[in-house]
Write an enzyme that holds these catalytic residues in place. Structure first.
Site, mmCIF file in Angstrom:
data_model
loop_
_atom_site.group_PDB
_atom_site.id
_atom_site.type_symbol
_atom_site.label_atom_id
_atom_site.label_comp_id
_atom_site.label_asym_id
_atom_site.label_seq_id
_atom_site.Cartn_x
_atom_site.Cartn_y
_atom_site.Cartn_z
ATOM 1 N N HIS A 78 7.780 36.656 -24.198
ATOM 2 C CA HIS A 78 7.158 35.659 -25.073
ATOM 3 C C HIS A 78 5.675 35.982 -25.282
ATOM 4 O O HIS A 78 5.169 35.955 -26.411
ATOM 5 C CB HIS A 78 7.333 34.272 -24.452
ATOM 6 N N GLU A 87 1.742 26.295 -24.532
ATOM 7 C CA GLU A 87 2.947 26.094 -25.330
ATOM 8 C C GLU A 87 4.142 25.756 -24.432
ATOM 9 O O GLU A 87 4.929 24.858 -24.726
ATOM 10 C CB GLU A 87 3.254 27.348 -26.148
ATOM 11 N N GLU A 121 5.374 38.962 -27.472
ATOM 12 C CA GLU A 121 5.583 38.603 -28.885
ATOM 13 C C GLU A 121 4.287 38.099 -29.507
ATOM 14 O O GLU A 121 3.935 38.450 -30.636
ATOM 15 C CB GLU A 121 6.669 37.528 -28.993
ATOM 16 N N HIS A 122 3.540 37.298 -28.766
ATOM 17 C CA HIS A 122 2.252 36.796 -29.258
ATOM 18 C C HIS A 122 1.217 37.915 -29.347
ATOM 19 O O HIS A 122 0.467 38.007 -30.320
ATOM 20 C CB HIS A 122 1.718 35.707 -28.321
#
Length: 902
Positions: A97, A198, A100-101
């Site tokens: 994750h 998040e 991905e950012h």
């Protein structure tokens, strides 16, 4: 400066070549490929024509790296690209994750920060995003412009294969220790980071908490046992070096799957992918395969806790219990199809056995948040259970689930229900919408549905107990079965906060004075970097010459049928007929407004005519692609204080079922059933539970809707129909011991809404079926003529506007004008039991037709990076930015952060 004529000629030649290639059918071109053919470093492996989807699929393999490519050639101008990587973490630090950012923070060819955000005002993309799932990460985009496709493909390829992966980007996107006030060395150290916050927000959603635990515990031996998005307390264990190593092994062409779709030539895609990315790599063994989960020899049980839900329909009943079964490998397409269909037979609609056994006795408010067939993991699963139940009912629910399976094995399913589901699949195959490309992309197994349906029919014919045998094997005799219960813990949030504080103090305790000083200095450096304006000149951008000078116009005909305005649009609908009707709310008394969403949700679920609600549901499944009613508020394009209010009726069907679809609507108009109190209570509880569950997941949308309430009349009505006001209203209704008052309201609402005098319709179908469809529509209008009655509008400030903007003398629609409306500033706070906050600020903008709308829209795109920067510099996760054309406001939303930083 003189123009570069050679470059100009090159651009013109490229556009000419592209148009020449597109002049022939995309499907026809794809059919010319042969297995074994070499194309720009790829070898064609298979070519499959899929007539039901009007496409030709081409499967290729890259010779040098082993990368796989699937191309769906279809005469659709909305072209899509995606690259997917199998990402299989073995811990919950959230490395896929965060990666991905981080890859979106600049790359070798495009080193500016946030190239994706900056491409928004340099592109005509119809979609741009990135997703991290349990075992893969994907990067898709789509556009209708050929040059734009090439530009975006360059940005995407460079981002995923050649990212900068700067340590500073890791601190920003993943996690970091930083002074609460970065400019004050003496302020306390805290955890910060976009993904860190998040995921704190994600785990404030009890449904997400339950689903995550269920997957982790059902698949305990490999990647599905961890949180791929990142567990907040585990994220601070990830290092920058580990992130870079994960990229090296997982973001490699040997571990990649490419997918392209549309009418652009495949050769151009392959050439660009080879030249800009794959030619720079050699084949490796990424070793990312997911092994099968070893099966248990006996069932297991477990229990988890969550935060109490203040908005729950019944505060005393907040437990969840679910039984989940491990099924077979999803690569067995027919078995997956059979189990998915079997799941629908068992749980979907009021005629399903589990609905009758679990929902109608009102043991809980709804099925558990995880329910039915799930094919998102290597081996599928099936889950069944309840939420909103009492702790003492756990044993009873387990007994009911076991007994219901026994009943299914003994009695099987009605043939009509099986046919209804197969009809639903036929509708899904034929239905083509603007997001067809994404539906196809995310569920590409649909290519094989036609064969699966035929094979299923044969299996059922050869063995009438085919489905019962599956239930016996996969559910009754399955020892890999997990029963997971969840209950609220009043100290849940306090325990979470304490665990985070302990983790923080442990990190701080290991720091030397030099470490603290370094943290402070790095925080200042990051603050400076985040504040700098980025030079986006390295990014590609469309020119005016790249854009078609004209747009296609869709012709429509407007007429009347039975005195009702009708818009007809001939389209290649693949044998389907689409019907919509707008019913005005102008005559509805003000005291009934809050009930409109409830009315819309139950009007097609209570029974009508000679049909009870079970029979109605069965006929809708057998004869239509679905029938729905929903509130609709549309702001005028010229005046913010003018709007149209109504409900939208929608349905579709195969052309052979037209009479049946309109008969169902006739029965709803003429004789809806409202007197079944028990049925109404079930629907009210399910609706209230759904709204309560949605707050933590969509809190930013509720914040935006509320913030816009006092800016325009349409915004005020949107809050009434879909904001926190509606959530509170449905909670209050669910707590009512007697629904007689509600039952008395429903017929009053129906008289005002289902009235041909306040209605206009639209039909979309093929040219060959338009005449027949119009004839059936006319019959429908005659059947419901008895419900027609002219009623006086509640408000006198009614303005008529033409249905056709180019014909002032034609038919019109009636809008409400509130030119004396006074916008006002208003601050609102809802105290909710979540560890994150949802914040929105809205401003009153200009209507669509205003001369400043275009420049203001452009300014919106320029300001998008500002939203991103808010997430970078603070302890928040940016959740979005929206221009509400229906409410005429600009809104920004931020989710996350400590409460004191709201």
């Amino acid at each position: 400066m003189r123009p570069d004529r050679s470059k100009w000629r090159e651009n013109i030649c490229q556009i000419y070549d592209l148009r020449r290639l597109k002049s022939s059918s995309a499907k026809e071109r794809a059919c010319q490929y042969q297995p074994g053919q070499k194309i720009h470093g790829f070898t064609v492996r298979e070519v499959v024509v899929v007539p039901d989807l009007f496409l030709t699929a081409v499967k290729l393999t890259h010779d040098r790296t082993g990368a796989q490519h699937l191309h769906a050639a279809r005469d659709d101008s909305n072209n899509l690209f995606s690259v997917q990587f199998r990402t299989t973490p073995m811990d919950s630090t959230g490395v896929p994750h965060i990666l991905e950012h981080t890859v979106l923070c600049g790359s070798k060819k495009f080193p500016c920060r946030d190239p994706f955000f900056k491409m928004l005002n340099r592109s005509l993309s119809t979609f741009m995003n990135a997703f991290t799932a349990s075992d893969y990460t994907m990067y898709p985009f789509s556009t209708q412009n050929g040059k734009d496709f090439q530009n975006l493909l360059s940005v995407y390829l460079d981002a995923v294969f050649f990212p900068c992966l700067r340590e500073q980007d890791f601190w920003q996107e993943g996690w970091r220790l930083e002074n609460e006030n970065p400019t004050d060395l003496n302020s306390p150290l805290v955890f910060k980071g976009v993904v860190f916050n998040e995921m704190k927000g994600a785990f404030s959603d009890n449904e997400r908490v339950y689903a995550q635990h269920l997957q982790n515990k059902l698949y305990p031996d490999h990647t599905y046992s961890v949180v791929s998005g990142g567990e907040p307390l585990a994220i601070p264990e990830l290092t920058w070096e580990q992130l870079r190593q994960f990229h090296t092994t997982h973001y490699h062409p040997s571990n990649a799957r490419f997918f392209t779709y549309g009418d652009l030539p495949l050769e151009q895609h392959l050439e660009q992918i080879e030249e800009e990315a794959l030619s720079k790599f050699e084949r490796i063994n990424p070793n990312t395969e997911v092994p099968s989960q070893p099966h248990w020899s006996s069932p297991r049980e477990d229990h988890v806790t969550c935060s109490p839900d203040a908005m729950a329909p019944d505060p005393a009943r907040q437990d969840t219990l679910c039984v989940s079964y491990l099924l077979g490998d999803i690569t067995d397409t027919f078995e997956g199809f059979t189990l998915s269909l079997l799941s629908s037979l068992m749980i979907s609609g009021p005629n399903s056995p589990f609905y009758k056994a679990l929902i109608e006795p009102k043991i809980g408010t709804d099925f558990s948040s995880v329910v039915g067939y799930d094919g998102s993991t290597k081996e599928a699963s099936f889950s069944i259970g309840l939420q909103g139940m009492a702790e003492e009912d756990r044993g009873r629910v387990k007994q009911i689930i076991s007994r219901t399976l026994d009943d299914i094995i003994e009695e099987g399913f009605e043939e009509e229900r099986i046919e209804a589901l197969l009809h639903k699949i036929e509708i899904q195959m034929k239905h083509q919408s603007t997001n067809f490309v994404f539906t196809l992309f995310l569920t590409f197994v649909s290519l094989l549905l036609t064969n699966s349906v035929a094979e299923f029919r044969r299996a059922l014919e050869e063995n009438p107990r085919f489905l019962q045998d599956k239930v016996q094997h996969y559910f009754k005799e399955n020892t890999h079965r997990l029963t997971l219960s969840m209950s609220p813990d009043k100290a849940y949030l306090e325990k979470q906060a304490k665990a985070e504080e302990e983790k923080l103090q442990k990190k701080i305790g290991a720091l030397s004075d030099a470490d603290r000083k370094e943290i402070y200095e790095k925080g200042l450096e990051l603050l400076v970097a985040q504040s700098e304006n980025q030079d986006a000149s390295c990014l590609p951008a469309l020119k005016v010459s790249d854009i078609e000078p004209t747009m296609p116009i869709t012709p429509v005909q407007i007429s009347t049928v039975g005195g009702v305005p009708v818009q007809c649009c001939e389209q290649p609908t693949n044998g389907l007929v689409y019907f919509r009707a707008m019913c005005s709310l102008n005559t509805l008394p003000e005291d009934l407004r809050l009930y409109i969403p409830l009315f819309c949700s139950i009007i097609t679920k209570m029974g009508c005519g000679a049909l009870d609600y079970r029979q109605q549901a069965q006929q809708m499944d057998l004869r239509t692609g679905g029938m729905s009613v929903s509130p609709l508020v549309t702001a005028d394009s010229t005046q913010l204080d003018m709007y149209e209010q109504g409900v939208l009726l929608y349905s579709s069907c195969l052309d052979r079922n037209l009479p049946h679809m309109f008969q169902l609507w006739s029965d709803i108009f003429n004789s809806s059933h409202f007197d079944d109190k028990e049925r109404l209570r079930v629907l009210v509880m399910m609706s209230a539970q759904e709204l309560a569950n949605g707050i933590s997941d969509s809190g930013h949308m509720y914040a935006m809707t509320r913030a816009a309430r006092h800016l325009t009349p349409a915004g005020d009505l949107n809050e009434t129909f879909g904001g926190m006001e509606q959530v509170k209203f449905m909670k209050k209704m669910a707590e009512m011991s007697d629904l007689d008052k509600v039952i008395r309201m429903l017929p009053r609402i129906k008289k005002h809404i289902l009235n041909p005098d306040n209605m206009r319709c639209a039909i979309n179908t093929t040219p060959q079926k338009m005449s027949n469809t119009s004839a059936h529509l006319e019959t429908f209008m005659k059947d419901v003529a008895g419900t027609r009655k002219t009623r006086k509008p509640v408000r006198t400030n009614i303005i008529e506007r033409p249905l056709d903007p180019l014909d002032d003398s034609g038919l019109s629609r009636k809008l409400i004008s509130e030119l004396n409306f006074q916008p006002c500033q208003m601050k609102t706070f809802f105290q909710l039991p979540f560890p994150v906050n949802f914040v929105s600020e809205s401003i009153r903008a200009v209507p669509f037709s205003h001369e400043d709308y275009g420049p203001q829209r452009g300014a919106d795109l320029v300001r998008v990076p500002e939203r991103r920067r808010l997430g970078e510099v603070g302890t928040v996760h940016p959740a979005g930015h929206r221009r509400g054309q229906t409410v005429g406001v600009l809104g920004r939303r931020l989710a996350g952060g400590p409460r004191e930083q709201r």
